[in-house]
Enzyme design. Structure first.
Site, PDB file in Angstrom:
ATOM      1  NE  ARG A  55      -3.942   0.001   1.842  1.00  0.00           N
ATOM      2  CZ  ARG A  55      -4.921  -0.091   0.948  1.00  0.00           C
ATOM      3  NH1 ARG A  55      -5.108  -1.224   0.286  1.00  0.00           N
ATOM      4  NH2 ARG A  55      -5.700   0.933   0.697  1.00  0.00           N
ATOM      5  CG  LEU A  56       4.584   1.425   1.228  1.00  0.00           C
ATOM      6  CD1 LEU A  56       6.021   1.005   1.464  1.00  0.00           C
ATOM      7  CD2 LEU A  56       4.158   2.488   2.246  1.00  0.00           C
TER       8      LEU A  56
END
Length: 206
Positions: free
Chosen positions: A183-184
Site C-alpha cells: 500500500r505504498l
C-alpha cells in the site's frame, strides 16, 4: 511484467497532466476488456447531497474532459445547478486511478450536434424516447416511445433533442495514482487555482 514495473519514469517526471492522461488512457484501451473510457461522475444536488454514476468520456484536451447526457436528467440538473463535478477513472488491469475535479461548462451547440450525429441511429432515437431519471410506469411505455420516435424519424436525419448536450469539466485538480506493494502507492497531484492557470505538481503520501 509486474504491476510495479508498469510505472514508467514518465509518470513521476511528466510536467503536463493531460499528456500523462492521454498516455494512461491509451494503455487502458489496450488492456481493459470493456469501456476503458468509463468514468465515475460525481455531482451534488441543491441540498448538498452527493450523487455518483458511471458515464463515458467522449473527448478531452487541454480545455477539459467531455461527456454527454440528457440535461433534464438528475445529473444534468445537478451539473447545471452547481456547475462543478468530479471524475474518477479506475483501470483495474493496470492498477491505476485518475481523479479529476473542477467547474463545468456546457459544450457549444456545434460540438453537441457533431457528436450526436456520430452516434448509432438507435442511440439517437433513444435520446428522444427516454425521459431520463423520471419515473417509468413499465417497460412497455419505453418501448412504445421508442416505436413512436422510430416512426417519426423513419427517413432522413435525426435532430439532436434541445435538452440533450454535453458538459466539459475544466479541471483544477488531476491526481494520478498507481498501486504499489504494501500500500505504498505512487500519487502525483497536478493542481491550479483556476482552469486558465498553470499547473503545480506535488507528490502525495499514499
Amino acid at each position: 511484467m509486474s504491476h510495479d514495473e508498469l510505472t514508467s519514469g514518465d509518470f513521476t517526471e511528466a510536467e503536463h497532466p493531460v499528456e500523462l492522461f492521454d498516455s494512461w488512457l491509451k494503455d487502458a484501451q489496450a488492456s481493459e476488456i470493456n469501456d476503458p473510457n468509463a468514468v465515475a461522475l460525481a455531482t451534488v444536488d441543491a441540498d448538498g447531497m452527493p450523487n455518483v454514476r458511471m458515464v463515458l468520456l467522449k473527448g478531452f484536451d487541454t480545455n477539459g474532459f467531455v461527456f454527454y447526457t440528457n440535461c433534464e436528467s438528475r445529473k444534468g440538473q445537478e451539473l447545471l445547478g452547481q456547475k462543478k463535478a468530479a471524475m474518477c477513472f479506475h483501470w483495474k488491469s493496470l492498477r491505476r486511478q485518475v481523479r479529476i475535479r473542477g467547474p463545468i461548462e456546457v459544450v457549444t451547440d456545434a460540438e453537441a450536434d457533431e457528436y450526436f450525429a456520430s452516434r448509432p441511429r438507435g442511440s439517437r432515437i433513444g435520446a428522444w424516447a427516454s425521459k431520463q431519471s423520471r419515473p417509468l410506469e413499465g417497460r412497455f411505455a419505453l418501448e412504445k416511445s421508442v416505436a413512436e420516435y422510430t416512426a417519426r424519424y423513419a427517413i432522413g436525419d435525426i435532430p439532436r433533442p434541445p435538452y440533450w448536450s454535453g458538459f466539459r469539466i475544466r479541471p483544477v485538480s488531476i491526481e494520478f495514482w498507481h498501486d504499489r506493494k504494501f500500500r505504498l502507492h505512487d500519487r502525483i497531484e497536478f493542481a491550479r487555482e483556476t482552469p486558465e492557470g498553470g499547473w503545480t505538481k506535488t507528490r502525495m503520501y499514499p
